[in-house]
Design a protein around this motif. Structure first.
Motif, short mmCIF file in Angstrom:
data_model
loop_
_atom_site.label_atom_id
_atom_site.label_comp_id
_atom_site.label_asym_id
_atom_site.label_seq_id
_atom_site.Cartn_x
_atom_site.Cartn_y
_atom_site.Cartn_z
N LEU A 162 -16.67 -12.75 -17.14
CA LEU A 162 -16.65 -12.33 -18.59
C LEU A 162 -15.33 -13.00 -19.32
O LEU A 162 -15.54 -13.21 -20.60
N GLU A 176 -15.77 -5.99 -21.86
CA GLU A 176 -14.83 -6.82 -21.06
C GLU A 176 -13.50 -6.38 -21.15
O GLU A 176 -12.60 -6.26 -20.10
N LEU A 199 -14.33 -3.99 -5.44
CA LEU A 199 -15.45 -2.77 -5.52
C LEU A 199 -16.72 -3.36 -6.27
O LEU A 199 -16.92 -4.05 -7.14
N GLN A 200 -17.67 -2.92 -5.44
CA GLN A 200 -19.15 -3.46 -6.00
C GLN A 200 -19.82 -2.55 -7.38
O GLN A 200 -19.63 -1.14 -7.25
N ILE A 201 -20.31 -3.22 -8.31
CA ILE A 201 -20.61 -2.55 -9.43
C ILE A 201 -21.96 -1.92 -9.09
O ILE A 201 -22.99 -2.48 -8.57
N MET A 202 -22.18 -0.47 -9.61
CA MET A 202 -23.64 -0.07 -9.49
C MET A 202 -24.19 -0.33 -10.90
O MET A 202 -25.48 -0.81 -10.82
N GLU A 211 -26.78 -2.68 -21.10
CA GLU A 211 -25.69 -2.92 -20.77
C GLU A 211 -25.21 -4.00 -21.52
O GLU A 211 -25.98 -5.21 -21.71
N THR A 229 -19.65 2.58 -10.08
CA THR A 229 -19.41 1.65 -9.07
C THR A 229 -20.03 2.34 -7.57
O THR A 229 -20.17 3.43 -7.40
N VAL A 238 -22.59 -7.59 -7.30
CA VAL A 238 -21.31 -7.90 -7.92
C VAL A 238 -20.03 -7.13 -7.85
O VAL A 238 -20.29 -5.78 -8.07
N THR A 239 -18.94 -7.76 -7.57
CA THR A 239 -17.59 -6.88 -7.64
C THR A 239 -17.22 -6.95 -8.92
O THR A 239 -17.43 -7.75 -9.84
N TRP A 263 -22.10 -6.31 -21.11
CA TRP A 263 -20.84 -6.61 -20.49
C TRP A 263 -19.69 -7.51 -21.12
O TRP A 263 -18.75 -7.16 -21.14
N LEU A 281 -9.06 -1.70 -16.77
CA LEU A 281 -9.38 -0.86 -15.56
C LEU A 281 -8.56 -1.77 -14.67
O LEU A 281 -8.09 -0.99 -13.79
N LEU A 323 -12.86 -3.35 -18.90
CA LEU A 323 -13.00 -3.65 -17.66
C LEU A 323 -11.40 -4.26 -17.26
O LEU A 323 -10.86 -4.11 -16.28
N LEU A 343 -19.02 2.56 -16.87
CA LEU A 343 -19.24 1.86 -15.54
C LEU A 343 -19.20 2.84 -14.38
O LEU A 343 -18.42 4.03 -14.24
#
Lengths: 827, 526
Positions: free
Chosen positions: B450, A281, A297-300, A275, A218, B441-442, A277, A287, A284, A216
């Motif tokens: 999810l 999961e 925090l925003q996903i890149m 991707e 960000t 999206v955060t 997701w 994390l 994530l 990931l």
């Protein structure tokens, strides 16, 4: 990987090197690599590679002028459990003795190192301050730049269609842009290495398989993360986290990996590499549990980049056993950037000098054979291997997939009697037999660094070997037959082996197969069946290596034949003082010590079956026999032995009992204690070398020199003194040895001796000059006049050093003259 | 009212529990339930009064409101009690059938359940037969049709030589060629007592077919229509003739006086025929190129909502009856399906009905319902068992077929059925993936999304059977189209006498097709 090999080759003075890349340099997995250089590795060779890589990258920018983004951030490996902390402490103790700074820290200290981390579920951590971050693509470009300055030609957008081979040697490469003639070819095709290996007329098996790997990226935090924040590895959460352009980069090794390209390169699968997701999961969740503040925090991007994995989690390097000049470096198990530099260096040394400067057997392509190249096997195995990257590595764990591939004909019989199995080179071997009515813990619970649940079971098997007789199925051994019409066989073998093989027919000789430097390429027993034929027994995983070694060195003579008869014989080891009684009842041939002394081999009948090769060796130092049985007789002979043995108290035993026996007898075994950098002189086996056998042999000069000048390391046996078997951590191997408080070497194997009621560790002692660190000659006095300690995961235990095994004082022995002076054994 | 067939054993165990359950009933405020409330085939006639007594009686005990829920395992054991799966075996690694297999299940609301299902492979001709049968006024007719109809269809499809061979075998007492291989759930029973009777009727049918030998190859559509009509005719005849055995005599009368709708599929290669009589429904699940799911109807409901049916009925009777034919959306104000097996009350003349009932056993005479003559009954028959047959050539995008009784269709739209089954069969891998794209999206938002998706997926994996999965949705769906466990638990813990007010029997067969085989067949035909 290719750039690293080219860089090192050119540095070592090779000219005329061409680097081919099917796309753009550093565009494949390299480009997407997370760029973490981490030296926290279990295996010592991997540790050395990573350490070298780190040092190489550090000065690369200065050397080439290409920005590599090198940043020394350090890394913190977290432990959520006590077992994990033990595992980290073991790594820490090996890093320390290598001179790599490293410390075990408390959760509070972790919080000081990284502002975002949640420490409430941690029990400790390991901090390696020298670990670094790089931009992997730039490192690759830097290496390429340096290489091309040294004269390496680089062709991008050129793909290799196949490698031309003539008479078992590489002669050239066919590409989509024409042909190139060459003597050496290095396959660094990463996840495509398997396919490329199979594209030629002479296939080269490179057992690796790709899996999808996710990480990931960000956007930066509101207050961007400092670029020198340490990388966090949370193996219990299966994730790693590094700072990345003010935000984070985090990936991991999930429990349910997605293998791909099983049927080769597939456009559809490449397109589907998106991707996922839902798949990410669990990682994530881990994390956010580790760094809860990242919620906002925003996903890149979620990057999906396939990584290639190998059947045993170690990378693959070396020369093909079938095609000379065909080298391989691939299968990095997602640690490409950490190993890249070191692996490239070792391979370059291998190509230039004929051998690398370190023992790379654990990474050698020849540890695999064709049997590991089934795509189904690889697919299943990598699905197990990838999660294992994060799993706890406790002593004696076994792979669960790809099992029951090679088995003895007695497999079902032994299984029904409670056998528990482990696997070596695809062959199922018994660890021990669980007696009826006794339950062991299930697999997960039995993982421990302490006393294992089979302790008493193996103890009773050992007792039976000492006092009565046991049967161990040892069919997995590699067996070759070498014969000739004239004296060619004897002459060739006399040249290739260090011991004198010109013995009377019916004698068995323990001998090393040495390289030019006198190091063990193989350690085997050879029986002289007739004047002109020999039966050679070597460790299980020697099947490919030993074959290639001999093939390349035996004269090309049609009158000299070598055959791999491994599959033709079932081997039963009849071990214990009553073995002679059992065998006497089954055969009319006299086998009393007068007629059948130690180290003898005879073909005889056992029960109804004829042509059984009986040898008076047991590979443990205990009295007994090895029976080499043509497989169709295996069940018959086994049944006869078990029936007749009843009145002598016969029972089945497994390899764990065997190991305990051989280690307390100070028997070294190849692949564990012995390697290509160990000579017979260094492990007290001078008597297995006949320097004056009247003809030259490989390694003779080196040994002569050692004999004159002395050795720089010495194989030593250590008895742990203040170690409590029930409550202390057990030794495994790789534990540092301290003499008078100073580091002198590492252990190579260990076992509990039921006879001594102590742990025994085997290992090598070196002598470093106290001022300069220079290696000095190790003398017997040096060994004997020292106080020793063994460091097990940070805790030191006193140990007594010995250079010779315990005499018959401890071992209950019926026939005194039957002692094998030494032998070998394999696990 | 006896409780020989408890729907929910836990509820039946004590009054205490029952009380709380009923109490809970009142806590279901949602009016939506009542939209599906008792849609009795015979609303006026058949509402058992004693059920209400129970209901009110029980309410008196409701002094201590206790919450009572079935746990998820209990819910599952109810839902899975009748599930059945069949996979067509592969030959030499290649499946030569266009059918991969089927899943079926039923959930009772009546006690005993009045729905039936059948599935069988034709052994003397190619093809597979699957059908759902919705009984009314008892289960006797549905049971008989579920046992007999496929034999009639199979016989209708047989070539002349095979018929002769079978007849010769029977004649000379030799072993009979097996005609059908049944795929039955252990709860799907065949009546032993009537087998001889049924067999004789069937034999008469094939003997007639032999005599009629047209020499032409059998057309599936025609065979289906003939089989339906013939069986209904035999049911009617057997009731008129009666049987010396009093048990059998009563049985054939119960079969004839009760009714059943039938929806049958015949799959042979890429030829799919649906023969439908009544208001069960067949629906094809089609996967569009973008992966989404759509539904194609393969049958028309025969009820008052179908204009063509109303038109047909009106055409068949004099204009003077036009007003009385369809009242309150029911045939003669009584019957919901406009076509059905049995139901001789809507087929026989008044004289015949009276004669048969009078000469019949006492049990029949005591039954108010059998003696009751529908109002405005002037020009029988008003009802037919003739099916409407639709032929469909299967295409690779046709992934599955759902046959289900109206219990399903009145709670779920076919588009939802197609989506739910489609997503179930293709598994989560084809679940619409999430892509971040250019959106902001955060990590926290993504994590929440999810976790929620995973919870949904894990409920999918509870079911090994597409039909069970569909029932779970039909009974437990909330306003958002996802399964609500609380609601599911409430619906399933209804005492049997109440269950029928909230839902109908549900019977579902989901047939999965093999797109590879269908694609290959298509190419061959081209």
């Amino acid at each position: 990987m290719g750039t690293s090999v080219a860089y090192h080759l050119s540095k070592m003075g090779w000219k005329d090197i061409v680097l081919l890349e099917q796309g753009r340099l550093a565009a494949g997995t390299t480009r997407f690599c997370a760029g973490i250089v981490s030296t926290a590795r279990h295996a010592s060779i991997e540790l050395k590679m990573a350490d070298y890589s780190n040092k190489l990258y550090q000065q690369l920018e200065q050397e080439t002028g290409v920005k590599t983004g090198y940043m020394k951030t350090g890394s913190v490996s977290l432990a959520q459990t006590q077992d994990r902390l033990i595992s980290l402490k073991r790594i820490a103790s090996s890093l320390n003795v290598m001179g790599i700074p490293c410390e075990i820290i408390t959760p509070k200290q972790v919080a000081q190192l990284h502002p975002l981390i949640n420490i409430h579920d941690l029990v400790g951590a390991m901090y390696v301050p020298e670990d670094a971050l790089v931009s992997s693509a730039n490192v690759s470009l830097a290496l390429a730049t340096a290489a091309s300055r040294n004269g390496v030609q680089i062709h991008e957008r050129t793909s290799v269609s196949h490698v031309s081979v003539q008479k078992g040697r590489v002669t050239g490469v066919e590409t989509d842009r024409g042909q190139i003639q060459c003597q050496y070819f290095v396959n660094c095709a990463g996840q495509w290495a398997y396919e490329l290996g199979h594209s030629g007329e002479e296939p080269v098996n490179i057992p690796l398989h790709a899996c999808e790997h996710f990480y990931l990226l960000t956007h930066p935090l509101k207050e961007p993360l400092a670029s020198n924040l340490p990388t966090i590895v949370d193996p219990d959460g299966r994730i790693y986290i590094r700072n990345w352009q003010g935000g984070i980069l985090s990936g991991g090794f999930e429990k349910n990996p997605k293998p791909l390209f099983t049927e080769g390169r597939n456009q559809l699968e490449i397109q589907n590499l998106q991707e996922d997701w839902d798949h990410f999961e669990p990682l994530l969740s881990a994390l956010l549990r580790r760094m809860p503040d990242l919620e906002t925090l925003q996903i890149m991007q979620l990057v999906n980049c396939p990584e290639s994995f190998t059947p045993d989690m170690r990378c693959i390097m070396g020369e093909s056993p079938t095609v000379r000049g065909y080298f391989v470096l691939a299968g990095m198990n997602s640690a490409g950037i950490s190993y890249g530099g070191g692996a490239g260096k070792y391979l370059a040394e291998w190509m230039v000098n004929g051998y690398p400067s370190e023992n790379v057997w654990p990474l050698d392509l020849k540890r695999f054979g064709t049997l590991q190249s089934s795509r189904t096997f690889l697919r299943h195995r990598v699905m197990e291997v990838m999660p294992l990257m994060c799993d706890l590595k406790v002593p004696r764990w076994d792979f669960q997939t790809g099992r029951q591939l090679r088995t003895s004909p007695l497999y079902d019989r032994l299984d029904a009697q409670g056998a528990r199995w482990m696997e070596k080179h695809g062959f199922e071997r018994v660890k021990y037999f669980v007696p009826p009515g006794k339950d062991l813990l299930d697999l997960d619970q039995s993982k421990t660094f302490y006393k294992p649940d089979w302790f008493d079971i193996v103890g009773s098997e050992v007792k039976c070997c000492k006092e009565a007789v046991c049967v161990i199925d040892m069919s997995s051994f590699t067996k070759f037959e070498i014969s000739s019409t004239g004296d060619q066989a004897l002459e060739s073998l006399q040249y290739l082996f260090s011991n004198d093989l010109d013995v009377p027919v019916g004698h068995v000789v323990h001998t090393g197969m040495l390289n030019e430097k006198g190091g063990y390429e193989n350690d085997c027993s050879i029986a002289r069946l007739s004047k002109r034929s020999f039966f050679m027994i070597s460790p299980t995983d020697q099947q490919v290596h030993c074959w290639a070694w001999l093939k390349n060195r035996l004269p090309d003579d049609s009158n000299l034949t070598m055959e791999d008869v491994t599959w033709k014989y079932t081997a039963l080891n009849l071990i214990g003082p009553r073995a002679v009684d059992v065998l006497s009842e089954l055969s009319y041939a006299p086998i009393t010590p007068e007629h059948f002394p130690s180290l003898f081999c005879k073909e005889m009948s056992v029960g109804y079956a004829n042509g059984i090769r009986v040898m008076s060796i047991t590979h443990t130092g205990e009295p007994g026999f090895m029976l080499y049985i043509p497989i169709e007789y295996a069940l018959h002979v086994y049944n006869e032995v078990m029936n007749m043995g009843q009145k002598y108290g016969i029972r089945n035993a497994g390899y764990y009992a065997l190991r305990s026996l051989r280690i307390e007898k100070f028997f070294a075994f190849w692949g564990q204690d012995l390697d290509a950098f160990t000579t017979p002189m260094e492990c007290g086996r001078e008597f297995q070398v006949k320097l004056e056998k009247g003809m030259q042999f490989v390694g003779q000069e080196a040994l002569l020199e050692q004999k004159q000048n002395g050795v720089y390391k010495r194989f030593t046996m250590f008895i742990l003194e203040d170690h409590d078997t029930d409550t202390d951590l057990w030794p495994w191997w790789g534990e540092p040895i301290f003499r008078n408080g100073r580091y002198v070497g590492k252990t190579t194997s260990s076992a509990y001796s039921y006879t001594l009621e102590r742990h025994v560790c085997l290992g090598f002692v070196q002598h470093f000059d106290e001022q300069t660190g220079e290696e000095l000659v190790v003398t017997t006095d040096f060994i004997n006049q020292g106080e020793y300690e063994i460091n097990i995961a940070g805790q030191r235990f006193q140990a007594k050093a010995k250079l010779y095994p315990f005499s018959s004082l401890f071992a209950h022995r019926r026939r005194k003259d039957e002692v094998e002076l030494s032998g070998y054994q394999r696990e | 009212m006896t409780h020989r067939h408890p729907v929910v054993p836990w509820v039946e165990q004590s009054t205490q529990v029952r009380t709380s359950t009923v109490n809970l009933m009142f806590s279901i405020e949602n009016k939506r339930h009542f939209r599906y409330a008792p849609q009795k085939k015979f609303a006026a006639l058949y509402r058992p009064k004693e059920n209400f007594n129970h209901f009110i009686h029980a309410r008196d005990y409701a002094s201590t409101p206790q919450r009572f829920y079935l746990t998820p395992p209990q819910v599952n054991s109810i839902l899975k009690a009748n599930e059945y799966s069949f996979k067509v075996p592969e030959f030499d690694g290649k499946n030569i059938s266009s059918v991969l297999g089927f899943d079926s299940n039923q959930l009772p609301a009546n006690a005993p359940i009045e729905d039936r299902r059948s599935a069988a492979t034709c052994l003397q001709t190619r093809g597979m037969l699957l059908g759902v049968f919705d009984g009314h006024a008892g289960c006797a007719c549905a049971q008989a049709v579920s046992e007999r109809l496929f034999y009639y269809i199979a016989v209708s499809l047989l070539p002349h030589e095979t018929l002769l061979e079978i007849e010769n075998a029977v004649e000379s007492g030799r072993a009979l060629l097996p005609i059908l291989q049944w795929h039955k759930h252990p709860n799907d029973y065949f009546s032993k007592e009537a087998s001889k009777l049924y067999f004789n009727s069937l034999r008469t049918y094939w003997q007639e077919l032999i005599d009629l030998n047209s020499g032409e190859t059998t057309d599936v559509k025609e065979a289906l229509i003939n089989a339906f009509k013939r069986l209904d005719n035999d049911i009617s005849l057997e009731a008129q003739v009666g049987d010396p055995n009093s048990f059998l005599n009563y049985l054939v009368l119960r079969v004839a006086f009760s009714g059943a709708t039938a929806c049958v599929a015949h799959v042979d290669g890429i030829d799919l025929h649906i023969a439908n009589t009544g208001d069960s429904r067949a629906m094809l699940g089609v996967q569009e190129e973008d992966g989404s799911w759509s539904a194609v109807n393969l049958s028309y409901d025969h009820n008052a909502q179908n204009e063509h049916e109303v038109e047909r009925v009106k055409m068949e009777h004099p204009k003077s009856e036009e007003k009385s034919l369809v009242k309150q959306d029911r045939l003669l104000g009584l019957l919901m399906p406009f076509r059905a097996f049995g139901d001789v009350k809507f087929k026989w003349s008044i004289e015949l009905q009276k004669r048969v009932v009078e000469s019949g056993p006492d049990q029949l005479n005591d039954n108010e319902y059998t003696k009751f003559i529908p109002p405005n009954y002037h020009t029988p028959p008003y009802l037919t068992a003739e099916p409407e047959v639709i032929h469909h050539k299967l295409r690779p995008q046709d992934k599955f077929l759902v046959l289900a009784t109206d219990g399903l269709w009145e709670t779920m739209h076919r588009q939802d059925v197609a989506r739910i089954v489609g997503e179930y069969l293709t598994g989560v891998h084809h679940q619409q993936p999430i892509a971040v794209g250019g959106y902001k999206v955060t990590l926290g938002q993504m994590h929440g999304l999810l976790t929620e998706r995973r919870a949904r997926i894990s409920s999918v994996f509870e079911d090994q059977n597409a039909a069970t999965h569909l029932i779970r949705h039909a009974v437990g769906n909330n306003e958002f189209g996802t399964v609500d466990h609380e609601r599911l638990s409430k619906m399933l813990s209804l005492p049997e006498e109440l269950a029928r007010m909230y839902r109908d029997d549900i019977t579902i067969i989901v047939v999965q097709f093999n797109s590879h085989v269908i694609g290959a067949c298509q190419n061959e035909e081209l």
